[in-house]
Design an enzyme around this catalytic site. Structure first.
Site, PDB file in Angstrom:
ATOM      1  N   LYS A  43      71.309  -4.644  66.221  1.00 25.33           N
ATOM      2  CA  LYS A  43      70.579  -3.383  66.355  1.00 25.33           C
ATOM      3  C   LYS A  43      69.118  -3.676  66.674  1.00 25.33           C
ATOM      4  O   LYS A  43      68.543  -3.097  67.607  1.00 25.33           O
ATOM      5  CB  LYS A  43      70.706  -2.606  65.045  1.00 25.33           C
ATOM      6  CG  LYS A  43      70.298  -1.150  65.152  1.00 25.33           C
ATOM      7  CD  LYS A  43      70.382  -0.451  63.783  1.00 25.33           C
ATOM      8  CE  LYS A  43      71.815  -0.167  63.387  1.00 25.33           C
ATOM      9  NZ  LYS A  43      71.926   0.264  61.973  1.00 25.33           N
ATOM     10  N   ARG A 114      66.718   0.563  58.302  1.00 23.17           N
ATOM     11  CA  ARG A 114      68.087   0.413  58.806  1.00 23.17           C
ATOM     12  C   ARG A 114      68.526  -1.037  58.778  1.00 23.17           C
ATOM     13  O   ARG A 114      67.769  -1.939  59.109  1.00 23.17           O
ATOM     14  CB  ARG A 114      68.166   0.910  60.254  1.00 23.17           C
ATOM     15  CG  ARG A 114      67.417   2.173  60.497  1.00 23.17           C
ATOM     16  CD  ARG A 114      67.280   2.477  61.976  1.00 23.17           C
ATOM     17  NE  ARG A 114      68.546   2.763  62.616  1.00 23.17           N
ATOM     18  CZ  ARG A 114      68.674   2.964  63.922  1.00 23.17           C
ATOM     19  NH1 ARG A 114      67.625   2.870  64.719  1.00 23.17           N
ATOM     20  NH2 ARG A 114      69.875   3.208  64.433  1.00 23.17           N
ATOM     21  N   GLY A 123      79.114   1.036  59.997  1.00 19.96           N
ATOM     22  CA  GLY A 123      79.105   1.688  58.700  1.00 19.96           C
ATOM     23  C   GLY A 123      79.175   0.737  57.527  1.00 19.96           C
ATOM     24  O   GLY A 123      79.396   1.145  56.397  1.00 19.96           O
ATOM     25  N   MET A 125      76.782  -1.264  56.285  1.00 16.72           N
ATOM     26  CA  MET A 125      75.617  -1.289  55.407  1.00 16.72           C
ATOM     27  C   MET A 125      74.836  -0.001  55.573  1.00 16.72           C
ATOM     28  O   MET A 125      74.936   0.675  56.580  1.00 16.72           O
ATOM     29  CB  MET A 125      74.776  -2.516  55.710  1.00 16.72           C
ATOM     30  CG  MET A 125      75.407  -3.752  55.097  1.00 16.72           C
ATOM     31  SD  MET A 125      74.665  -5.229  55.674  1.00 16.72           S
ATOM     32  CE  MET A 125      75.142  -5.231  57.358  1.00 16.72           C
ATOM     33  N   ARG A 360      74.683  -0.486  71.560  1.00 16.48           N
ATOM     34  CA  ARG A 360      75.455  -1.714  71.349  1.00 16.48           C
ATOM     35  C   ARG A 360      76.634  -1.661  72.304  1.00 16.48           C
ATOM     36  O   ARG A 360      76.951  -0.596  72.849  1.00 16.48           O
ATOM     37  CB  ARG A 360      75.936  -1.833  69.910  1.00 16.48           C
ATOM     38  CG  ARG A 360      76.831  -0.678  69.501  1.00 16.48           C
ATOM     39  CD  ARG A 360      77.268  -0.813  68.058  1.00 16.48           C
ATOM     40  NE  ARG A 360      77.970   0.389  67.639  1.00 16.48           N
ATOM     41  CZ  ARG A 360      77.866   0.935  66.445  1.00 16.48           C
ATOM     42  NH1 ARG A 360      77.094   0.405  65.548  1.00 16.48           N
ATOM     43  NH2 ARG A 360      78.542   2.008  66.135  1.00 16.48           N
ATOM     44  N   HIS A 476      83.388   8.239  61.720  1.00 16.16           N
ATOM     45  CA  HIS A 476      83.659   6.932  61.134  1.00 16.16           C
ATOM     46  C   HIS A 476      85.128   6.548  61.312  1.00 16.16           C
ATOM     47  O   HIS A 476      85.457   5.450  61.764  1.00 16.16           O
ATOM     48  CB  HIS A 476      83.295   6.968  59.647  1.00 16.16           C
ATOM     49  CG  HIS A 476      83.621   5.706  58.919  1.00 16.16           C
ATOM     50  ND1 HIS A 476      84.771   5.560  58.182  1.00 16.16           N
ATOM     51  CD2 HIS A 476      82.968   4.528  58.838  1.00 16.16           C
ATOM     52  CE1 HIS A 476      84.793   4.344  57.666  1.00 16.16           C
ATOM     53  NE2 HIS A 476      83.713   3.702  58.038  1.00 16.16           N
ATOM     54  N   SER A 827     109.863 -30.771  78.509  1.00 16.80           N
ATOM     55  CA  SER A 827     109.448 -29.502  77.920  1.00 16.80           C
ATOM     56  C   SER A 827     109.255 -29.727  76.420  1.00 16.80           C
ATOM     57  O   SER A 827     110.204 -30.083  75.718  1.00 16.80           O
ATOM     58  CB  SER A 827     110.509 -28.428  78.183  1.00 16.80           C
ATOM     59  OG  SER A 827     110.152 -27.243  77.532  1.00 16.80           O
ATOM     60  N   GLY A 829     109.250 -29.031  72.799  1.00 19.18           N
ATOM     61  CA  GLY A 829     109.763 -28.060  71.837  1.00 19.18           C
ATOM     62  C   GLY A 829     108.906 -28.200  70.590  1.00 19.18           C
ATOM     63  O   GLY A 829     109.220 -28.976  69.699  1.00 19.18           O
ATOM     64  N   CYS A 895     107.788 -25.040  75.379  1.00 20.47           N
ATOM     65  CA  CYS A 895     108.602 -23.854  75.171  1.00 20.47           C
ATOM     66  C   CYS A 895     108.687 -23.462  73.702  1.00 20.47           C
ATOM     67  O   CYS A 895     109.430 -22.588  73.323  1.00 20.47           O
ATOM     68  CB  CYS A 895     109.991 -24.034  75.774  1.00 20.47           C
ATOM     69  SG  CYS A 895     110.956 -25.311  74.954  1.00 20.47           S
ATOM     70  N   TYR A 915     103.165 -25.741  82.739  1.00 19.62           N
ATOM     71  CA  TYR A 915     103.452 -24.352  82.349  1.00 19.62           C
ATOM     72  C   TYR A 915     103.550 -24.220  80.838  1.00 19.62           C
ATOM     73  O   TYR A 915     103.728 -25.198  80.113  1.00 19.62           O
ATOM     74  CB  TYR A 915     104.753 -23.870  82.996  1.00 19.62           C
ATOM     75  CG  TYR A 915     106.005 -24.539  82.472  1.00 19.62           C
ATOM     76  CD1 TYR A 915     106.681 -24.008  81.367  1.00 19.62           C
ATOM     77  CD2 TYR A 915     106.516 -25.682  83.067  1.00 19.62           C
ATOM     78  CE1 TYR A 915     107.822 -24.623  80.877  1.00 19.62           C
ATOM     79  CE2 TYR A 915     107.652 -26.298  82.585  1.00 19.62           C
ATOM     80  CZ  TYR A 915     108.301 -25.765  81.490  1.00 19.62           C
ATOM     81  OH  TYR A 915     109.421 -26.369  81.000  1.00 19.62           O
TER      82      TYR A 915
HETATM   83  P1  ADP Z   1      74.588   2.901  61.272  1.00 20.58           P
HETATM   84  O1  ADP Z   1      74.543   1.448  61.520  1.00 20.58           O
HETATM   85  O2  ADP Z   1      75.421   3.304  60.136  1.00 20.58           O
HETATM   86  O3  ADP Z   1      74.860   3.669  62.530  1.00 20.58           O
HETATM   87  P2  ADP Z   1      71.834   3.559  61.650  1.00 20.58           P
HETATM   88  O4  ADP Z   1      70.795   2.640  61.188  1.00 20.58           O
HETATM   89  O5  ADP Z   1      72.117   3.525  63.091  1.00 20.58           O
HETATM   90  O6  ADP Z   1      73.127   3.305  60.790  1.00 20.58           O
HETATM   91  O7  ADP Z   1      71.372   5.002  61.202  1.00 20.58           O
HETATM   92  C1  ADP Z   1      72.196   6.047  60.770  1.00 20.58           C
HETATM   93  C2  ADP Z   1      71.887   7.312  61.544  1.00 20.58           C
HETATM   94  O8  ADP Z   1      70.514   7.669  61.410  1.00 20.58           O
HETATM   95  C3  ADP Z   1      72.127   7.158  63.014  1.00 20.58           C
HETATM   96  O9  ADP Z   1      72.708   8.337  63.500  1.00 20.58           O
HETATM   97  C4  ADP Z   1      70.757   6.979  63.597  1.00 20.58           C
HETATM   98  O10 ADP Z   1      70.672   7.448  64.909  1.00 20.58           O
HETATM   99  C5  ADP Z   1      69.903   7.799  62.668  1.00 20.58           C
HETATM  100  N1  ADP Z   1      68.560   7.261  62.626  1.00 20.58           N
HETATM  101  C6  ADP Z   1      68.198   6.020  62.275  1.00 20.58           C
HETATM  102  N2  ADP Z   1      66.876   5.846  62.387  1.00 20.58           N
HETATM  103  C7  ADP Z   1      66.374   7.007  62.819  1.00 20.58           C
HETATM  104  C8  ADP Z   1      65.058   7.461  63.136  1.00 20.58           C
HETATM  105  N3  ADP Z   1      64.015   6.659  63.037  1.00 20.58           N
HETATM  106  N4  ADP Z   1      64.914   8.715  63.556  1.00 20.58           N
HETATM  107  C9  ADP Z   1      65.976   9.529  63.656  1.00 20.58           C
HETATM  108  N5  ADP Z   1      67.243   9.179  63.374  1.00 20.58           N
HETATM  109  C10 ADP Z   1      67.443   7.924  62.962  1.00 20.58           C
HETATM  110 MG    MG Z   2      73.908   3.431  64.132  1.00 23.42          MG
END
Ligand code: ADP
Ligand code: MG
Ligand code: MG
Length: 943
Positions: A43, A114, A123, A125, A360, A476, A827, A829, A895, A915
């Site tokens: 990220k 984040r 999802g 962390m 990503r 999710h 071949s 086995g 094979c 092969y």
């Molecule tokens: P995840 O890895 O679970 O997607 P994120 O770090 O991407 O977690 O954040 C969760 C949500 O919060 C996402 O929808 C993201 O776009 C939103 N978000 C994160 N940072 C900001 C920010 N600075 N302003 C507005 N929305 C944010």
């Molecule tokens: Mg995200």
């Protein structure tokens, strides 16, 4: 224990540490290296890269994974030296860029904290939004925005997330208050809540935090920041994250620690000119090149993913905010052409301004991967090589997943969104723990939830498919199911789940735990009961892709197939021939087995020939069909391999049958006597008398059967072997009962001759199993030669075929130079060769000690699944080298089951095999793996 010595050492280390210049742990988005995902997390690296190519990313910075690991290793839970100073410096920059001030009463800056590691773990962390709010800044934000509702909405979100993630307050406590206020206010959706409602929620949330932690909610914004950073770091060692890494075999080499991203907040919940959404540059379900995504007006980021409200399709934004839609499309194009890969990105619109918050590489199912690979290559966005390497060979297996039989007439119970394709049936369960429990007990289950959360992940692993009643295609549940290749129907709003009662209501109907349902993730339909499925067909894109693979690959891919039907199927999967046709399978059909038994019971060669002559035309017909189906591709036929007593019943079975027959004989004789007595009275019935076996004829038949069974029993005794696996089988049979192999040679060569005469270009290759000694081959070859000459003379043609040997005995590997002089091909086995190399019998090993060996790290992989390169592989290498030394033309293949396993295929490529042969459905996987092996040559020149 602190001895003087260690104390010294520690002092020294402390001094050294002091003198070291403070490390750079924090990188602004403007300077971070977008390629260094190990350091900045996926990220963070992408936020840097997007900033640097000029996309509109809110200002922010990344704290490295190095800082995370150093922190986690610190027994005093202190952030590494320098981190906080560097964070403060960066915060000044962010303040400058936004014109806001962190913790300021007039114009407060809020940030998100984040997580993000080198590998995307959706999802896994937690992220904290709106950090920087407290009593003072809240007032400031209200004054500044004049939007009290928005401010309280942001506040209650912050308190909940911070409370949950950083302070460990259970989510349910917040949810309860939230639901309570909603119910009191009589609103269904979050947006229906008034300012007063949100204010009440915020206050009660603060109260909950105070009660749970025994301290007031932290008011100091820098204290909030520090706690949040540590919480994100700690989440790396949380249960969810650890489980996920274990399940997906994520090693420290792949991802080690999480980075923390601090990003200036932008708000999608500032009114109806604001929105937030998630989009894919192409449809991740089908791969089609259309813009795919979802958004919610007046909402904050996590609302879309959490499935709080069911979002709208991104195409609708075209009507709602045409100018922003155009900008969004531009963003889509820029992302794809820069990353040259389908992107899964997050955006937020704040009062008419578009921001990109994350991108990503999009996780897609195999169908979409195949289609996008081919289409991107055709668009010249990527090369053909990249198109091939983009797909892991194993993912193709998903395409071989069944679909619902289109002929079924069942009406659906409910419909949701087709969120992850494929069909699955199973028993309903309503929470992840039950799913895991039942799944472990080998029940097929479908996990039904209102919406799923990262905590449910273990339930996903245990389920055949996922069904949710809320959330969209980017919820999710949908994202995780797609990643796992499991079918998912999301947002089936007609379903009301009651976890406590372990049931769900759909209209009038109630589904209880354990009831069977079927979901179709391709259409979104949900059905009661189990609906039959059909085999999938190949898409044009898959055909194209595999054709590209074939052009690149050096290895040919053959299939193992024993019958004409299996041969046809293998051909449909793209097999380039048959690498193993096991003739014993031809003996087992119900109409043939009795003849085979006769052959085995025969006491003289003449008797045996009578039976064999009956088998000859049957086998010949099979071979004709198989050869014709595969023409002009090679068909490798292996002579009878298993010990012949495998065709006879076991001793126990025979004893039981004999007891039964003897009993029957007594009864029949008794009844016959009775009828004879009736005759004296002229009271018998002609018809009844005729009914077998209750007459003399019947008794005679029973007698014959008894004699036969006794004969069989004796034979079973005679054939008894202490260790059949190492006993009288393979070529040893062929030399002790040459008539059997001769019949098989005759059948194949006659079949080939007749095909040749009919103008069909057939390529039989015959191979001898279990050879350990060149002389065995010499002797078998002598009668093959004789038969060949006879047929050629009789039919006046020249037969075209190859003669080869299996290499599955250790001695065969080490005398390969001698064997190679007698044959045209080898071949491997590798099933038997693995058993022989380890001196493990497979069944015993897999049932008794291999799991323990894996656990104790004695043997990491099951060598019967993944070729043991270090042991079996060395023998193969010796055999190839020596074999080709004495016979440079030698063709070599494999094979065993390993022939379809990508790692083993790479090894076979490196060995220079001609092969690989595997089961039909594995052929596509093997074709792609063969291409990968060739393309990866430069990297893997280790052999
Ligand atoms: P995840 O890895 O679970 O997607 P994120 O770090 O991407 O977690 O954040 C969760 C949500 O919060 C996402 O929808 C993201 O776009 C939103 N978000 C994160 N940072 C900001 C920010 N600075 N302003 C507005 N929305 C944010
Ligand atoms: Mg995200
Ligand atoms: Mg074998």
């Amino acid at each position: 224990m602190n001895t003087p010595d260690t104390l010294e050492l520690r002092k020294e280390a402390a001094v050294l540490h002091k003198e070291e210049p403070v490390k750079k742990f924090v990188f602004s988005f403007k300077e971070g290296d977008g390629k260094n995902k190990q350091l900045l997390g996926g990220k963070g690296a992408n936020l840097c890269e997007m900033t640097q190519i000029g996309l509109n990313v809110p200002p922010g910075f990344v704290i490295s994974t190095e800082a995370c690991l150093t922190y986690l290793a610190n027994p005093d839970h202190l952030l590494p030296a320098g981190v906080l100073t560097q964070v403060n410096e960066q915060m000044l920059d962010v303040e400058e860029a936004t014109g806001k001030v962190f913790g300021d009463a007039e114009n407060p800056l809020l940030v998100s904290v984040r997580s993000g590691s080198a590998l995307s773990m959706p999802g896994m962390m937690d992220t904290i939004l709106n950090l920087g709010l407290n009593n003072k800044t809240l007032r400031g934000l209200i004054n500044q925005t004049g939007n009290e509702r928005f401010c309280y909405d942001a506040y209650r979100r912050f308190i909940q997330l911070f409370g949950k993630v950083a302070l460990g307050v259970p989510d349910e406590k917040f949810d309860k208050i939230f639901e309570d206020v909603k119910r009191k206010a009589g609103v269904k959706l979050d947006i229906g809540l008034s300012t007063e409602n949100l204010q009440e929620i915020s206050e009660r949330f603060l109260q909950v935090v105070r009660e749970h932690t025994g301290r007031p909610f932290p008011e100091d914004v820098y204290e909030q920041l520090e706690i949040a950073i540590k919480a994100v770091f700690n989440s790396w060692m949380g249960k969810r994250a650890i489980d996920y890494r274990r399940e997906f075999n994520i090693t420290p080499q792949m991802a080690n620690g999480t980075a923390v991203n601090i990003v200036a907040m932008v708000f999608g919940n500032m009114g109806n000119d604001s929105a937030t959404g998630v989009a894919f540059t192409r449809d991740p379900g089908t791969g089609e090149n259309i813009f795919f995504g979802e958004y919610l007006v007046n909402a904050q980021g996590e609302d879309v993913v959490a499935g709080i409200r069911t979002p709208k399709a991104v195409l609708q934004l075209k009507e709602e905010m045409p100018d922003l839609y155009r900008q969004l499309e531009e963003l889509r194009d820029k992302l794809e052409s820069h990353y040259r890969e389908i992107q899964d990105f997050e955006f937020t619109i704040e009062k008419g301004v578009l921001y990109c918050l994350q991108t990503r590489n999009g996780k897609m199912n195999a169908t979409a991967m195949v289609r996008t690979s081919v289409e991107m290559a055709k668009e010249k966005l990527i090369s053909k090589t990249e198109a091939l390497l983009r797909l892991k060979p194993e993912t193709l297996e998903q395409l071989l997943h069944p679909r619902l039989d289109s002929l079924h007439k069942t009406t659906p119970l409910a419909q949701g969104l087709p969120a992850s394709p494929g069909a699955a049936s199973g028993q309903c369960v309503f929470d992840a723990d039950r799913a895991e429990l039942l799944g472990r007990a080998d029940h097929k289950v479908i996990l039904i939830r209102e919406e799923t959360k990262p905590e449910d992940i273990h339930g996903f692993f245990a389920s055949q498919g996922i069904l949710t009643s809320r959330g969209g295609k980017t919820s999710h549940a949908a994202v995780v199911a797609r990643g796992m290749g499991k079918p998912c129907v999301a947002g089936a709003e007609g379903i009301r789940v009651d976890v406590k009662l372990r049931q769900a209501k759909i209209g009038e109907r109630t589904l209880h735990e354990g009831d069977f349902i079927t979901i179709d993730g391709g259409s979104g339909f949900v059905y009661q009961g189990v609906i039959p499925t059909v085999e999938p067909t190949f898409s044009d894109e898959l055909k194209t892709l595999l054709q590209w693979a074939d052009e690149v690959a050096q290895l040919k891919v053959m299939a193992n197939a024993d019958t004409p039907e299996a041969a046809q199927k293998a051909l449909n999967y793209g097999a380039m021939g048959i690498g193993l046709c096991r003739t014993e399978r031809m003996f087992n059909a119900p109409d043939r087995l009795p003849i085979v038994v006769e052959m085995i019971l025969a006491n003289t060669e003449e008797e045996r020939l009578v039976a064999l002559n009956q088998l000859l035309p049957i086998q010949k017909q099979d071979f004709k069909e198989i050869l014709t189906t595969m023409a002009p591709r090679p068909v490798t036929v292996r002579w009878l391999d298993p010990p012949i007593h495998e065709f006879l019943p076991t001793e126990d079975e025979l004893r039981e049958e004999l007891a039964h027959l003897r009993h029957l004989k007594d009864t029949a004789s008794g009844v016959t006597n009775l009828f004879n007595s009736f005759r004296l009275l002229h009271a018998y019935d002609e018809d009844t008398k005729a009914a077998l076996p209750f007459n003399e004829k019947g008794v005679e038949l029973i007698d014959q059967a008894i004699v036969k069974k006794e004969q069989m029993l004796k034979k079973v005794h005679d054939l008894y072997e202490v260790n059949p696996m190492l006993g009288h089988r393979g070529v040893r049979l062929g030399l002790t009962y040459p008539e059997i192999y001769k019949m098989q040679v005759q059948a194949v060569l006659e079949a080939a001759a007749e095909c040749q005469q009919a103008g069909i270009d057939v390529r039989p290759e015959i191979m001898v199993p279990q050879v350990c000694n060149a002389e065995e081959l010499v002797q078998v070859k002598a009668y093959v030669q004789e038969i060949k000459e006879n047929i050629e003379r009789e039919k006046e043609i020249k037969l075209v075929f190859k003669f080869g040997t299996m290499i599955e005995v250790v001695r065969a590997c080490v005398t390969a130079d001698e064997l190679a002089k007698e044959v045209e091909f080898f071949s491997f086995g590798t099933n038997d060769l693995t058993q022989a190399t380890f001196s493990f019998s497979r069944e015993d090993a897999e049932n008794k000690f291999l799991p323990l060996y894996a656990e104790k790290n004695i043997l990491h992989n099951n060598p019967f699944e993944i070729l043991d390169v270090n042991g079996v592989g060395k023998l193969m290498k010796v055999a190839v080298e020596w074999g080709r030394k004495s016979n440079p033309e030698l063709k070599v293949g494999i094979c065993g089951e390993h022939g379809g396993q990508p790692d083993s295929i790479r090894f076979c490529h490196q060995l220079g095999l001609t092969y690989v042969s595997c089961s039909g459905p594995r052929v596509p996987v093997a074709r792609l793996a063969a291409a990968h092996a060739k393309l990866g040559e430069a990297k893997n020149s280790s052999l």
